[in-house]
Structure formats: structure tokens, C-alpha cells
Design a protein around this motif. Structure first.
Motif, PDB file in Angstrom:
ATOM      1  N   GLY C 100      -7.307 -47.082  56.160  1.00  0.00           N
ATOM      2  CA  GLY C 100      -7.715 -48.213  56.993  1.00  0.00           C
ATOM      3  C   GLY C 100      -8.702 -47.801  58.071  1.00  0.00           C
ATOM      4  N   VAL C 101      -8.375 -46.722  58.783  1.00  0.00           N
ATOM      5  CA  VAL C 101      -9.207 -46.286  59.907  1.00  0.00           C
ATOM      6  C   VAL C 101     -10.585 -45.832  59.439  1.00  0.00           C
ATOM      7  CG1 VAL C 101      -9.484 -44.425  61.553  1.00  0.00           C
ATOM      8  CG2 VAL C 101      -7.322 -45.664  61.427  1.00  0.00           C
ATOM      9  N   PHE C 102     -10.617 -45.049  58.361  1.00  0.00           N
ATOM     10  CA  PHE C 102     -11.911 -44.546  57.903  1.00  0.00           C
ATOM     11  C   PHE C 102     -12.759 -45.675  57.311  1.00  0.00           C
ATOM     12  CE2 PHE C 102     -10.458 -39.862  57.586  1.00  0.00           C
ATOM     13  CZ  PHE C 102     -10.825 -39.683  58.908  1.00  0.00           C
ATOM     14  N   ILE C 150      -4.471 -50.220  43.582  1.00  0.00           N
ATOM     15  CA  ILE C 150      -5.427 -51.077  44.291  1.00  0.00           C
ATOM     16  C   ILE C 150      -5.838 -50.446  45.617  1.00  0.00           C
ATOM     17  CG2 ILE C 150      -5.826 -53.390  45.198  1.00  0.00           C
ATOM     18  CD1 ILE C 150      -4.243 -54.583  43.163  1.00  0.00           C
ATOM     19  N   TYR C 151      -6.210 -49.181  45.555  1.00  0.00           N
ATOM     20  CA  TYR C 151      -6.572 -48.411  46.730  1.00  0.00           C
ATOM     21  C   TYR C 151      -7.922 -48.891  47.288  1.00  0.00           C
ATOM     22  CZ  TYR C 151      -6.604 -43.957  49.368  1.00  0.00           C
ATOM     23  OH  TYR C 151      -6.606 -42.997  50.336  1.00  0.00           O
ATOM     24  N   SER C 155      -9.321 -51.408  50.699  1.00  0.00           N
ATOM     25  CA  SER C 155     -10.400 -51.005  51.601  1.00  0.00           C
ATOM     26  C   SER C 155     -11.518 -52.045  51.632  1.00  0.00           C
ATOM     27  CB  SER C 155     -10.949 -49.641  51.152  1.00  0.00           C
ATOM     28  OG  SER C 155     -12.094 -49.301  51.881  1.00  0.00           O
ATOM     29  N   LEU C 156     -11.923 -52.529  50.459  1.00  0.00           N
ATOM     30  CA  LEU C 156     -13.008 -53.510  50.382  1.00  0.00           C
ATOM     31  C   LEU C 156     -12.597 -54.821  51.048  1.00  0.00           C
ATOM     32  CD1 LEU C 156     -14.156 -52.838  46.707  1.00  0.00           C
ATOM     33  CD2 LEU C 156     -15.552 -52.494  48.749  1.00  0.00           C
ATOM     34  N   THR C 157     -11.341 -55.249  50.851  1.00  0.00           N
ATOM     35  CA  THR C 157     -10.857 -56.478  51.469  1.00  0.00           C
ATOM     36  C   THR C 157     -10.877 -56.332  52.985  1.00  0.00           C
ATOM     37  OG1 THR C 157      -9.396 -56.742  49.566  1.00  0.00           O
ATOM     38  CG2 THR C 157      -8.980 -58.164  51.471  1.00  0.00           C
ATOM     39  N   GLY C 158     -10.391 -55.179  53.493  1.00  0.00           N
ATOM     40  CA  GLY C 158     -10.417 -54.925  54.929  1.00  0.00           C
ATOM     41  C   GLY C 158     -11.833 -54.957  55.482  1.00  0.00           C
ATOM     42  N   ILE C 186      -1.805 -54.840  52.551  1.00  0.00           N
ATOM     43  CA  ILE C 186      -2.157 -55.004  51.136  1.00  0.00           C
ATOM     44  C   ILE C 186      -1.595 -53.849  50.330  1.00  0.00           C
ATOM     45  CG2 ILE C 186      -4.061 -54.958  49.471  1.00  0.00           C
ATOM     46  CD1 ILE C 186      -5.760 -56.442  51.518  1.00  0.00           C
ATOM     47  N   ARG C 187      -1.808 -52.622  50.828  1.00  0.00           N
ATOM     48  CA  ARG C 187      -1.371 -51.475  50.030  1.00  0.00           C
ATOM     49  C   ARG C 187       0.153 -51.411  49.926  1.00  0.00           C
ATOM     50  NH1 ARG C 187      -2.202 -45.167  50.270  1.00  0.00           N
ATOM     51  NH2 ARG C 187      -2.021 -44.833  48.048  1.00  0.00           N
ATOM     52  N   LEU C 188       0.848 -51.724  51.033  1.00  0.00           N
ATOM     53  CA  LEU C 188       2.313 -51.707  51.002  1.00  0.00           C
ATOM     54  C   LEU C 188       2.844 -52.737  50.010  1.00  0.00           C
ATOM     55  CD1 LEU C 188       3.304 -51.335  54.778  1.00  0.00           C
ATOM     56  CD2 LEU C 188       3.330 -49.600  52.982  1.00  0.00           C
ATOM     57  N   VAL C 189       2.318 -53.956  50.095  1.00  0.00           N
ATOM     58  CA  VAL C 189       2.791 -55.036  49.222  1.00  0.00           C
ATOM     59  C   VAL C 189       2.511 -54.710  47.757  1.00  0.00           C
ATOM     60  CG1 VAL C 189       2.372 -57.451  48.564  1.00  0.00           C
ATOM     61  CG2 VAL C 189       2.643 -56.825  50.976  1.00  0.00           C
ATOM     62  N   VAL C 190       1.284 -54.199  47.507  1.00  0.00           N
ATOM     63  CA  VAL C 190       0.890 -53.901  46.134  1.00  0.00           C
ATOM     64  C   VAL C 190       1.785 -52.833  45.519  1.00  0.00           C
ATOM     65  CG1 VAL C 190      -0.905 -52.675  44.836  1.00  0.00           C
ATOM     66  CG2 VAL C 190      -1.501 -54.649  46.249  1.00  0.00           C
TER      67      VAL C 190
END
Lengths: 209, 209, 209
Positions: C100-102, C150-151, C155-158, C186-190
Motif C-alpha cells: 500500500g505504502v509503496f 489479486i496483488y 495496488s491498481l485500485t488503490g 482488498i487484499r485481506l478480503v480477497v
């Protein structure tokens, strides 16, 4: 962005490499975004390496038409994936056009930066082949450059012809077309007649037997 | 290009890595251009990464002597491939000289760009090892940096000595020679006596048994 | 270096990726320096690619706090390797914070360089994912980006949300926090619900049977 022959060929190469990347990713059963990533990396890899080496900002970062073209072509590749597969010959042709065109952009940009001719030819070959190498590494296949199809050799030969014609002050558009056709012809002839370069073996193992 | 000690050592390193790349490519039975490509990438990989990180144009693009030397050495490696193979010890020595020399160029160029000493040492290690890593990835072998030979450690130690001697204003040529000899000695001693760094295991799997 | 939210999150991401790199290297039984190298490459990979593409000097070369943090965290990872392993969930969380941060730093620096929004989002995704891709390539695992989690999509959604909020002139710190939380969620849910993107198969092989 004006529509010079250079730009038309450049986008044609981008499209061809995007298709080849998308097909390779589908062959590896990657998911939707995996397909986009491989198509993107294959398309921009060569030009990005070229621009980084020259110290310029990569083209796709300044001109969004590349990202939109890659996205559109990837979607079309997914929709028509089975039809494209029947057209393997035309894909091979597009891939070879990509190799030819990106070789040209590499040599051209080397010349614009006043680099030595042999450096321009090397830069052309790196630009033409790097996208395909990245695609093959990411898809865990043997890089196209190391297969027996004389891939890099076609690129280097085209680059050499570019430099020679350029020294004779031939019209730039003519150089582009002639060089592209030479690279395409070499690759077509080589694949058709199964020509390959010699390999050299160390006979270390033999002496052990 | 004047023939300072720096330049002589730099070309020596380029030659050594080109030989190691050519031999690795012949071992993988690559064809003529595959051998040239691997020799080229191994030779220029470290310096190109160094120059890109610094924001400079890679040396081989400005000075064609590198391309000609790599080409000539690769041809000689092919012709004398079996003789070179008997000289494995001298190849190992050249490879280690390459590691030492490229470490020095990385540290030196870091200092010239006023980077922090610890950054210079890191840059030296990246310059010294990256060509060999690319060679091993392209030849599908375990990267040299991860084998048990304390490859990167020799480079980092040499870089540290470079920085210390530089702080005491020791003559630059003396620093180059001393640092090179230290890196070479470490690697020779480590390989001769099979010294290796400790590894750390997660005992997750054990608990499953 | 002032301690803005941006910098705090940036160091947090660096630390998280260093831990993930160190753990991956220990899993592969690499030696002490192998662990440091993988931790270092995973930590700096994304930001270095971002800075090279933009034409800037990589952050870790200008600010040594990154190297010291990576070194310290790697030593702690080795000492507490078995305890960290029990905390797999928190590692996964840190890794996701890193992503997320990067992503945010990539989008932010794209905006600061007046790049087109779609280029900024792409740059964000490359910054967020490249370190993990390098880690997985060096450790010879399937790159995280191609696994079914969905890694890259997170990132793209963020990145897209970042651009939208930025257009509405939302406070920068708020954008960072909201975007990070969206990527993490997103990543947790996925992962929790095993959601994956569709794959597309070429039915070439079928027709052969």
C-alpha cells in the motif's frame, strides 16, 4: 504525436509485442491481470531499457497512447484468443515486425545521441529483443534470444544495414522500410529453412568417459 | 582514454568477466551469438547498473574500446576454449580480479558523487557482483552470489578497506592494489579452506514431523 | 528527513519488505549475506525502479537511514525468526502495508513529475510490486504478482482511488491513509474469501486429443 512512418511502425511494434505477451500469458494460464502485466512488460520492455540507458524518460510515461493501445490490444487478444491462435503465422510476422521496428528505434535514438555506430547497433539489438526476453523469463520459458532462430542476429544485421545506408545519406523513411524488410526476411528464411548458428562444445565431459 | 592504473584494471576486469561469460555460455551449448550476448552482459552488467543508479551514461556507450575488447576476447575464448578450460584456476583468478576491480570502480564512483561511505560500499558490491548474477540467471544456474563461496562478503570487505584507507588519504593507486589483493586473498582462502557463512533455518517443517 | 506521515509510512513499508525478504531467504536456507542481500533487494527494489524511471537518484543512496533500518531489521528477523513465523498474519499485514505504502509513493512521485494519471497509477503498481517480484525471482518462487491473490489489482485500485481523491483536493494525509486502508482491505478480503480473477485458456491442446 504526429503520424510519421516512424510513429506508425513504433505503434505497430508495440501492438505486436503486446499480442505476443498476452498469448504467452494465456498459454501459462495466468489470470486477467497477469495477462495485462505480461503484455505491458513485453511491449514497453525494450523501449524502456533503451530510454534508461540513454538517460531519457521512457516514452510510455510521456505519451499515454501506448498504455491505451496495449490495454485495448490485450482485451482483443483475450476475446479473439482462439482465432489469433489459428493465425500463428501472422503473429510470428507481427512479432518479427516488432523486432524490426524496435531495432530501428534503438539505432535511430543512438544516432540522435551521437553515439558510435557500433554502440547504436548494440542499442538497437537490446531495444528489439529485451521485451521478448522479459516475457520469456516471466513466463519461465527459454528466452527467445537463445533459441536456434537467429533472433538477435537478424536484429544486429538490420542495425548494420541501417548504419551503412545512413552513411550514404539515404532518405530516413527508405532506411526504415529497407531495414525492417531485411530483418523480417532474415528471420522468415532462417525459420523456414531451419538455419542455425554453430555451437561450440567444451570437450571436458568427453574426456571423463 | 589514458592508461591509468584504474583503466588498466577496469579493462582487465571486463576481459575476465567476458571470458567467464563465454565459458558459461559454451557450457550451456548456446550458439555463436548466444555466447557473445552472455559475454557482453556479464562484462557490462555491473558497470551499467552502477552508472544507471548514479544517473550517468554507461561507460561502454561512450567508449567503444569495451565492445571491441569483449568481442575480441569472446572470439579468443571460442578458439582456445579447451585450453582455457585446463586453466580453470587462472580463470577463477581473473573472475576474482574482475570482482575486485569492479568493486573498486563502484566505490570510487560513489565517492566522486559525494555519497555516504556505506552507500559507496553497497554500490561497490552491486557493481562487482551484478554481471555474474545476470550471467547465472541467463544460464539458469544458481547465482554465484548465493553459493557458499562468500562472494559478496569479499566485495563488501574490500569496499570497507577502500573507505578506511581513503579516509587516511592513502595514495589512490595504493588503495586500488591493496583493496584488490584483499578481495582476491579472501576469495582464494575461503574457497581453498571451504569456509562458509552460517545459515539459519526456520524450524517450521520440523514441528510437522 | 522530517517525520511526516509519508516518511513514517515509507519506512514502515521498507521494514515490512525487509522482513518478508529475510524470511524468504531463510526459507531457502541462504547464508548470512544471502539473507541480507534478499532483504535489501526486496526493500529497495520498488523504489529504485520508480526513481530510475523518473530519472532521480534512488532514495536509499541519498538517505542512509534506509540501509541502517534494513540491516537492523534483518538482524532482528534472524534472531526472532521462529517467533516471527508464528506471526505469519502480522507479516502478511506488514507486507500488505508495504504494498500500500509503496503504491502511494509511486503515485505521489508520478504526480509531482506532472505525469498523466494513468501513468501515475502504473508507476504506483510497479513501485508497490517490484520488490516482491525480485524477491520471488531470486528465491526461485512463482512471483507473488502472478499468484491468485489479486496483488497487483489491489495496488491498481488503490492508485485509482488516490487519483480520484487527489482531483477533489482531499488533504494529502487523508488520501494516504484512505488509500492504504483500501489496498489492505482488498487484499485481506480477497485472501480470506479465496477470490480470484478469471483465467483464459487457449483450446489448442484440446483439439490435438
Amino acid at each position: 504525436m504526429d503520424f510519421s512512418l516512424f510513429n506508425v511502425l513504433d505503434l505497430l511494434g508495440t501492438v505486436a509485442f503486446a499480442i505476443s505477451g498476452a498469448l504467452a500469458a494465456m498459454n501459462r494460464k495466468l489470470d486477467l491481470f497477469g495477462i495485462f502485466i505480461i503484455a505491458f512488460v513485453t511491449s514497453i520492455g525494450g523501449g524502456t531499457l533503451r530510454d534508461i540507458l540513454i538517460g531519457a524518460t521512457p516514452t510510455w510515461m510521456l505519451n499515454t497512447i501506448y498504455i491505451y493501445f496495449i490495454g485495448g490490444v490485450t482485451i482483443l487478444s483475450i476475446i479473439f484468443r482462439n482465432k489469433i491462435n489459428y493465425l500463428k503465422t501472422s503473429l510470428f510476422l507481427f512479432d518479427t515486425i516488432g523486432l524490426g521496428v524496435f531495432t530501428i528505434t534503438g539505432v535511430e535514438i543512438g544516432l540522435q545521441n551521437d553515439l558510435d555506430p557500433i554502440v547504436c547497433i548494440t542499442l538497437g539489438a537490446m531495444t528489439g529483443t529485451f521485451g521478448g526476453v522479459l516475457r520469456d523469463i516471466l513466463c519461465a520459458e527459454i528466452p527467445v534470444i537463445f533459441r536456434k532462430e537467429i533472433y538477435a542476429t537478424a536484429s544486429l544485421t538490420g542495425g548494420l544495414v541501417f548504419i551503412i545506408l545512413n552513411n550514404f545519406n539515404v532518405n530516413t523513411d527508405v532506411i526504415y522500410i529497407v531495414t525492417s524488410l531485411i530483418i523480417i526476411s532474415i528471420r522468415l528464411v532462417v525459420v523456414k529453412y531451419h538455419i542455425s548458428l554453430p555451437t561450440y562444445r567444451l570437450h571436458e565431459e568427453k574426456s571423463d568417459v
